[in-house]
Scaffold this motif. Structure first.
Motif, PDB file in Angstrom:
ATOM      1  N   GLN A  19      -5.665   9.178   5.539  1.00 24.79           N
ATOM      2  CA  GLN A  19      -4.832  10.037   6.389  1.00 24.79           C
ATOM      3  C   GLN A  19      -3.349   9.786   6.128  1.00 24.79           C
ATOM      4  N   THR A  20      -2.986   8.522   5.955  1.00 26.86           N
ATOM      5  CA  THR A  20      -1.594   8.175   5.666  1.00 26.86           C
ATOM      6  C   THR A  20      -1.156   8.776   4.339  1.00 26.86           C
ATOM      7  N   PHE A  21      -2.033   8.693   3.327  1.00 21.64           N
ATOM      8  CA  PHE A  21      -1.718   9.257   2.013  1.00 21.64           C
ATOM      9  C   PHE A  21      -1.491  10.766   2.114  1.00 21.64           C
ATOM     10  N   PHE A  38     -10.591   0.325  14.347  1.00 18.63           N
ATOM     11  CA  PHE A  38      -9.647  -0.189  15.337  1.00 18.63           C
ATOM     12  C   PHE A  38      -8.754   0.913  15.888  1.00 18.63           C
ATOM     13  N   ASN A  39      -9.181   2.158  15.755  1.00 25.09           N
ATOM     14  CA  ASN A  39      -8.445   3.325  16.243  1.00 25.09           C
ATOM     15  C   ASN A  39      -7.055   3.441  15.601  1.00 25.09           C
ATOM     16  N   LEU A  40      -6.967   3.029  14.334  1.00 21.55           N
ATOM     17  CA  LEU A  40      -5.736   3.165  13.571  1.00 21.55           C
ATOM     18  C   LEU A  40      -5.921   4.298  12.570  1.00 21.55           C
ATOM     19  N   LYS A  96       0.828  -1.211   0.000  1.00 18.89           N
ATOM     20  CA  LYS A  96       0.000   0.000   0.000  1.00 18.89           C
ATOM     21  C   LYS A  96       0.861   1.259   0.000  1.00 18.89           C
ATOM     22  N   LEU A  97       1.938   1.256   0.770  1.00 18.99           N
ATOM     23  CA  LEU A  97       2.832   2.414   0.806  1.00 18.99           C
ATOM     24  C   LEU A  97       3.501   2.622  -0.549  1.00 18.99           C
ATOM     25  N   LEU A 110       1.939  12.748   1.210  1.00 17.84           N
ATOM     26  CA  LEU A 110       1.930  13.793   0.189  1.00 17.84           C
ATOM     27  C   LEU A 110       2.472  15.096   0.774  1.00 17.84           C
ATOM     28  N   GLN A 111       2.049  15.419   1.973  1.00 15.45           N
ATOM     29  CA  GLN A 111       2.513  16.643   2.645  1.00 15.45           C
ATOM     30  C   GLN A 111       4.025  16.602   2.859  1.00 15.45           C
ATOM     31  N   GLN A 112       4.542  15.500   3.367  1.00 16.08           N
ATOM     32  CA  GLN A 112       5.978  15.388   3.629  1.00 16.08           C
ATOM     33  C   GLN A 112       6.797  15.496   2.341  1.00 16.08           C
ATOM     34  N   LYS A 113       6.376  14.787   1.301  1.00 14.64           N
ATOM     35  CA  LYS A 113       7.160  14.774   0.062  1.00 14.64           C
ATOM     36  C   LYS A 113       7.091  16.115  -0.658  1.00 14.64           C
TER      37      LYS A 113
END
Length: 145
Positions: free
Chosen positions: A52-54, A45-47, A3-4, A58-61
């Motif tokens: 949100q990960t995407f 599952f409170n993950l 997925k990453l 995107l923000q970091q890169k």
């Protein structure tokens, strides 16, 4: 990990598209703003969700490449007609179906995901001009007691 890797491919595609759109402008003169909604989405599952990960990746890169990133308060972005907002009018959308919205003022039909994305882009554009939000998407002032 798969997925990453898929996310990284999608992000690389977005950044290539931005670079292609800005190819005639020198790197230090580029004014690119990524306006991202700041909503949080959680799994049962409170993950952290895939969405949100995407957004975080995107923000970091994009920030690592020198692009500006603005997290946008999503207040009213999915309920106001982007066509009317861009003209300075307040017009709430009717939602006659699950995926489509209709504006009673301008009679535009638009997919519900497009409504939020378009309004977030309008907020980003207004932020570049005046560091504020379009009036039609502004939060009301807090009530004093």
């Amino acid at each position: 990990m798969a997925k990453l890797a898929e996310m990284d491919l999608a992000i690389a595609g977005v950044l290539r598209m931005v670079d292609q759109a800005c190819k005639d402008v020198s790197v230090d003169q580029r004014k690119v703003l990524f306006a991202l909604g700041n909503g949080t989405f959680r799994t049962g599952f409170n993950l952290t969700s895939v969405h949100q990960t995407f957004l975080r990746r995107l923000q970091q890169k994009s920030m690592a490449l020198g692009y500006k990133v603005a997290l946008v308060d999503e207040y009213l972005t999915s309920t106001m007609c982007p066509t009317c907002v861009s003209k300075g009018k307040k017009s709430r959308l009717a939602k006659p179906s699950i995926r489509a919205c209709a504006c009673v003022e301008c009679t535009r039909w638009i997919h519900r995901d497009g409504v939020g994305a378009h309004n977030i882009a309008l907020i980003g554009k207004q932020y570049l001009k005046s560091r504020g939000r379009p009036e039609a998407l502004a939060r009301p002032p807090p009530k004093s007691s």
